[in-house]
Design an enzyme around this catalytic site. Structure first.
Site, PDB file in Angstrom:
ATOM      1  N   GLY A   1      70.044  -3.926  31.258  1.00 22.57           N
ATOM      2  CA  GLY A   1      68.645  -4.190  31.223  1.00 22.57           C
ATOM      3  C   GLY A   1      67.629  -3.535  30.738  1.00 22.57           C
ATOM      4  O   GLY A   1      66.448  -3.675  31.138  1.00 22.57           O
TER       5      GLY A   1
ATOM      6  N   GLY B   1      64.247  -4.354  29.704  1.00 20.74           N
ATOM      7  CA  GLY B   1      63.392  -5.026  30.495  1.00 20.74           C
ATOM      8  C   GLY B   1      61.877  -4.282  30.716  1.00 20.74           C
ATOM      9  O   GLY B   1      62.146  -3.219  30.630  1.00 20.74           O
ATOM     10  N   GLN B   2      61.106  -4.651  31.335  1.00 23.20           N
ATOM     11  CA  GLN B   2      59.847  -4.432  32.473  1.00 23.20           C
ATOM     12  C   GLN B   2      60.037  -3.099  32.943  1.00 23.20           C
ATOM     13  O   GLN B   2      59.729  -2.167  33.216  1.00 23.20           O
ATOM     14  CB  GLN B   2      58.924  -5.831  33.272  1.00 23.20           C
TER      15      GLN B   2
ATOM     16  N   ASP C   1      71.515  -2.866  26.845  1.00 18.42           N
ATOM     17  CA  ASP C   1      70.682  -4.154  26.767  1.00 18.42           C
ATOM     18  C   ASP C   1      71.975  -4.799  25.748  1.00 18.42           C
ATOM     19  O   ASP C   1      72.288  -4.261  24.852  1.00 18.42           O
ATOM     20  CB  ASP C   1      69.822  -4.035  26.548  1.00 18.42           C
ATOM     21  N   ILE C   2      70.991  -6.288  25.683  1.00 21.51           N
ATOM     22  CA  ILE C   2      72.195  -6.876  24.173  1.00 21.51           C
ATOM     23  C   ILE C   2      71.719  -7.057  23.536  1.00 21.51           C
ATOM     24  O   ILE C   2      72.110  -7.405  22.191  1.00 21.51           O
ATOM     25  CB  ILE C   2      72.015  -8.602  25.078  1.00 21.51           C
ATOM     26  N   ARG C   3      70.117  -6.564  23.513  1.00 22.97           N
ATOM     27  CA  ARG C   3      69.547  -6.294  21.834  1.00 22.97           C
ATOM     28  C   ARG C   3      69.048  -5.532  21.664  1.00 22.97           C
ATOM     29  O   ARG C   3      67.956  -4.784  22.410  1.00 22.97           O
ATOM     30  CB  ARG C   3      68.934  -7.370  21.079  1.00 22.97           C
TER      31      ARG C   3
ATOM     32  N   TYR D   1      66.815 -18.263  40.401  1.00 25.64           N
ATOM     33  CA  TYR D   1      66.777 -17.638  40.344  1.00 25.64           C
ATOM     34  C   TYR D   1      66.831 -16.863  42.136  1.00 25.64           C
ATOM     35  O   TYR D   1      67.483 -16.066  42.565  1.00 25.64           O
ATOM     36  CB  TYR D   1      65.632 -16.586  40.152  1.00 25.64           C
TER      37      TYR D   1
ATOM     38  N   LYS E   1      69.598 -13.773  43.488  1.00 24.52           N
ATOM     39  CA  LYS E   1      68.891 -13.184  44.610  1.00 24.52           C
ATOM     40  C   LYS E   1      69.627 -12.657  45.733  1.00 24.52           C
ATOM     41  O   LYS E   1      70.155 -11.445  46.418  1.00 24.52           O
ATOM     42  CB  LYS E   1      67.661 -12.496  44.413  1.00 24.52           C
TER      43      LYS E   1
END
Length: 314
Positions: free
Chosen positions: A13, A16-17, A39-41, A144, A148
């Site tokens: 990931g 991401g941020q 990551d996925i892209r 979500y 977690k």
């Protein structure tokens, strides 16, 4: 376990941020070629160092990347966030739970150290709203949050059953000028700075009284690295450390910005994310992190606001 110069680090990931800033910091610390981002892209991060396209649900490909690159430490950040998760609960559960299961299973096989973040989303409306304790009943109201809580338990299971050195932080809302976040309930606290710097006005999707735990990204990255370096024997917790930086209302955030940009205007129009925000604490107790690995935040609302606006305007 310590990071060996002959071993490498993997960040899932990474676009991401959190991933963008954590990957950059790890590369500064351990060398660009020693930190593999997936990551996925493909995004900008692919141009700045080793990068592979990989979905953590693809166990075979993920395992191949780990094996081919001699990965010792994994920062597992790939996840679907709270607001997006409520729109697609099945995808949220799939990525957040089955992806984590894959990462932990590979960690068990390859004797890796793992960082897996948790979130204040684990808390439900039944916890004390102020100074929420480290150990408290976890009854989240979002899928979500459910993933977690389950993720914390799964990580602890792998630690106790298989001796996998897995660690994690319950991140508060994270604020950064390097990437505009997508899909989180606390996104307003980042968006507002972007809009203040560019347009001097913003429509906030929570009400002005909404108060949540927040943290500036440099503190979050530093906390992550400090936890991963802490001696294992000093840690009484593992995958679920409360972490506190600051807490403020949406209106207090507006007023902090107006001290620097007097013409900034903000209107409040709560949407579906208000209900999620209302279910979370307004502050958390992080005594365990402070005692067990020496955590201490550096930024408050004033210093963060100054730094955010300077960077965005530049």
């Amino acid at each position: 376990m310590s990071i060996d110069n002959n071993k490498k680090i993997l960040v899932t990931g990474a676009a991401g941020q959190i991933g963008i800033e954590l990957t950059a910091t790890l590369r500064e610390k351990y060398g660009t070629e020693n930190v593999i981002a997936i990551d996925i892209r493909e995004t900008e991060i692919a141009k700045k160092g080793p990068f592979k396209i990989c979905n953590v649900l693809d166990l075979n490909k993920y395992k191949r990347i780990v094996n081919d690159n001699d990965i010792e430490t994994v920062y597992h950040l790939a996840a679907i966030l709270s607001a997006t998760g409520e729109k697609n609960p099945k995808l949220c559960f799939d990525i957040n739970m089955n992806g984590l299961q894959n990462v932990l299973e590979v960690a068990r096989e390859y004797n890796q150290q793992i960082f897996c973040p948790s979130s204040i989303a684990v808390f439900g409306p039944d916890v004390p709203k102020e100074d929420t304790p480290q150990n408290v009943a976890l009854n989240p109201t979002t899928v979500y949050g459910l993933t977690k809580v389950s993720g914390e338990l799964l990580c602890d299971y792998y630690f106790n059953k298989y001796n996998v050195d897995v660690r994690g932080i319950r991140y508060p809302g994270l604020i950064s000028w390097k990437k505009r976040p997508i899909g989180g309930t606390t996104d307003y606290a980042v968006e507002i700075y972007f809009e203040a710097a560019q347009k001097e006005n913003y429509q906030c999707f929570v009400n002005e009284e909404t108060k949540l735990p927040m943290m500036y990204m440099p503190d979050a990255v530093r906390a992550t690295l400090e936890l991963m370096k802490a001696p294992l024997e000093s840690l009484k917790h593992h995958s679920n450390y409360n972490l506190s930086g600051m807490s403020f209302t949406a209106l207090e955030l507006v007023e902090a910005i107006q001290k620097i940009i007097p013409n900034f205007e903000c209107t409040f129009k709560p949407d579906h994310r208000q209900e999620i925000a209302d279910s979370w604490p307004i502050s958390v107790n992080d005594d365990a992190a402070r005692k067990e690995w020496g955590w201490k935040p550096s930024f408050n609302l004033t210093s963060m606001t100054k730094d955010m606006l300077e960077n965005l305007r530049n």
